[in-house]
Design a protein around this motif. Structure first.
Motif, PDB file in Angstrom:
ATOM      1  N   UNK A  55     -18.963  14.359  11.610  1.00 28.92           N
ATOM      2  CA  UNK A  55     -19.360  13.738  12.869  1.00 28.92           C
ATOM      3  C   UNK A  55     -20.044  12.386  12.680  1.00 28.92           C
ATOM      4  N   UNK A  56     -20.412  12.058  11.461  1.00 29.92           N
ATOM      5  CA  UNK A  56     -21.037  10.756  11.210  1.00 29.92           C
ATOM      6  C   UNK A  56     -19.962   9.671  11.313  1.00 29.92           C
ATOM      7  N   UNK A  57     -20.385   8.428  11.562  1.00 27.46           N
ATOM      8  CA  UNK A  57     -19.413   7.337  11.669  1.00 27.46           C
ATOM      9  C   UNK A  57     -18.591   7.186  10.385  1.00 27.46           C
ATOM     10  N   UNK A  58     -17.297   6.954  10.550  1.00 26.53           N
ATOM     11  CA  UNK A  58     -16.396   6.758   9.417  1.00 26.53           C
ATOM     12  C   UNK A  58     -15.532   5.535   9.709  1.00 26.53           C
ATOM     13  N   UNK A  59     -15.539   4.613   8.769  1.00 18.64           N
ATOM     14  CA  UNK A  59     -14.703   3.435   8.870  1.00 18.64           C
ATOM     15  C   UNK A  59     -13.522   3.537   7.922  1.00 18.64           C
ATOM     16  N   UNK A  60     -12.399   2.969   8.326  1.00 14.89           N
ATOM     17  CA  UNK A  60     -11.219   2.917   7.473  1.00 14.89           C
ATOM     18  C   UNK A  60     -11.294   1.617   6.677  1.00 14.89           C
ATOM     19  N   UNK A  61     -11.391   1.750   5.360  1.00 17.24           N
ATOM     20  CA  UNK A  61     -11.484   0.587   4.487  1.00 17.24           C
ATOM     21  C   UNK A  61     -10.263  -0.303   4.698  1.00 17.24           C
ATOM     22  N   UNK A  62     -10.511  -1.581   4.879  1.00 18.58           N
ATOM     23  CA  UNK A  62      -9.443  -2.536   5.173  1.00 18.58           C
ATOM     24  C   UNK A  62      -8.547  -2.753   3.953  1.00 18.58           C
ATOM     25  N   UNK A  63      -7.258  -2.671   4.186  1.00 18.37           N
ATOM     26  CA  UNK A  63      -6.283  -2.882   3.110  1.00 18.37           C
ATOM     27  C   UNK A  63      -6.327  -4.331   2.639  1.00 18.37           C
ATOM     28  N   UNK A  64      -6.074  -4.511   1.345  1.00 23.16           N
ATOM     29  CA  UNK A  64      -5.969  -5.839   0.747  1.00 23.16           C
ATOM     30  C   UNK A  64      -4.489  -6.136   0.584  1.00 23.16           C
ATOM     31  N   UNK A  65      -4.041  -7.261   1.103  1.00 26.33           N
ATOM     32  CA  UNK A  65      -2.613  -7.598   1.034  1.00 26.33           C
ATOM     33  C   UNK A  65      -2.145  -7.923  -0.377  1.00 26.33           C
ATOM     34  N   UNK A  66      -3.079  -8.127  -1.300  1.00 34.65           N
ATOM     35  CA  UNK A  66      -2.719  -8.495  -2.671  1.00 34.65           C
ATOM     36  C   UNK A  66      -2.937  -7.369  -3.675  1.00 34.65           C
ATOM     37  N   UNK A  67      -3.426  -6.219  -3.211  1.00 38.19           N
ATOM     38  CA  UNK A  67      -3.788  -5.144  -4.141  1.00 38.19           C
ATOM     39  C   UNK A  67      -3.699  -3.795  -3.433  1.00 38.19           C
ATOM     40  N   UNK A  68      -3.539  -2.734  -4.205  1.00 41.03           N
ATOM     41  CA  UNK A  68      -3.603  -1.385  -3.645  1.00 41.03           C
ATOM     42  C   UNK A  68      -5.041  -0.950  -3.391  1.00 41.03           C
ATOM     43  N   UNK A  69      -5.993  -1.675  -3.932  1.00 37.71           N
ATOM     44  CA  UNK A  69      -7.408  -1.332  -3.801  1.00 37.71           C
ATOM     45  C   UNK A  69      -7.961  -1.993  -2.536  1.00 37.71           C
ATOM     46  N   UNK A  70      -8.476  -1.187  -1.580  1.00 35.23           N
ATOM     47  CA  UNK A  70      -8.999  -1.748  -0.332  1.00 35.23           C
ATOM     48  C   UNK A  70     -10.216  -2.659  -0.566  1.00 35.23           C
ATOM     49  N   UNK A  71     -10.517  -3.469   0.420  1.00 41.18           N
ATOM     50  CA  UNK A  71     -11.512  -4.531   0.289  1.00 41.18           C
ATOM     51  C   UNK A  71     -12.928  -4.009   0.048  1.00 41.18           C
TER      52      UNK A  71
END
Length: 179
Positions: free
Chosen positions: A93-109
């Motif tokens: 129930x706590x706030x959850x953000x979706x990590x923003x994708x990096x267009x140059x890498x599979x690793x999110x920002x």
């Protein structure tokens, strides 16, 4: 990566909160940031149950608990619909953000900004906005609880209502005066 100012989150979508959250807006409160993936076995078996225990123990304090769903594998399987169902099923129930994708890498920002090595990971941020501790894996409950208790006990001084030493009373040269 401890004792330095915390980078900001890069989030493409929020769940369980009406408004986007920034770490800058949470300054003055300790923050427990937990990074997870819905398809991560360690997240499901250890980190999510620990999250529920933290909410039970520290739920009435000013500790901010914020999740970051950081997907660095199985991208196609991790849609917002899938995450929404996961949050519901695991009673997050706590706030959850979706990590923003990096267009140059599979690793999110956000994962890059915090130099997270994988999931589950956690970052404890002090009232001053600096990182107190960062853990890859799940930390022992007792150790994590002690760290959070110490972060909660730190108070940020309120300089807006400062008075002069003479008005407030104090000690100088072995002589003390009352306010």
């Amino acid at each position: 990566m401890t004792g330095i100012e915390t980078p900001e989150l890069a989030v493409s979508e929020w769940f369980n909160t009406p408004d986007p959250i920034t770490l800058a807006a949470l300054r003055g409160r300790p923050v427990f940031l937990h990074a997870f993936q819905a398809l991560c076995p360690g997240c499901v078996s250890e980190a999510i149950p620990q999250l529920h225990r933290l909410e039970q123990v520290f739920g009435k304090t000013d500790l901010a608990i914020v999740g970051i769903h950081t997907v660095f594998e199985h991208h196609a399987a991790m849609s917002p619909v899938t995450l929404k169902a996961f949050l519901h099923e695991y009673r997050i129930t706590s706030p959850v953000g979706v990590d923003m994708a990096d267009t140059h890498s599979d690793i999110p920002i956000t994962m890059q900004r915090f130099a997270l090595r994988g999931t589950p990971s956690s970052v404890l941020i002090g009232r001053d906005g600096n990182i107190i501790n960062q853990t890859f894996g799940v930390e022992v409950d007792l150790v994590l609880g002690a760290r959070i208790a110490m972060a909660l006990s730190e108070r940020v001084p309120d300089f807006t209502s400062a008075t002069s030493d003479k008005e407030a009373g104090g000690c100088a040269d072995g002589v003390c005066t009352a306010a």
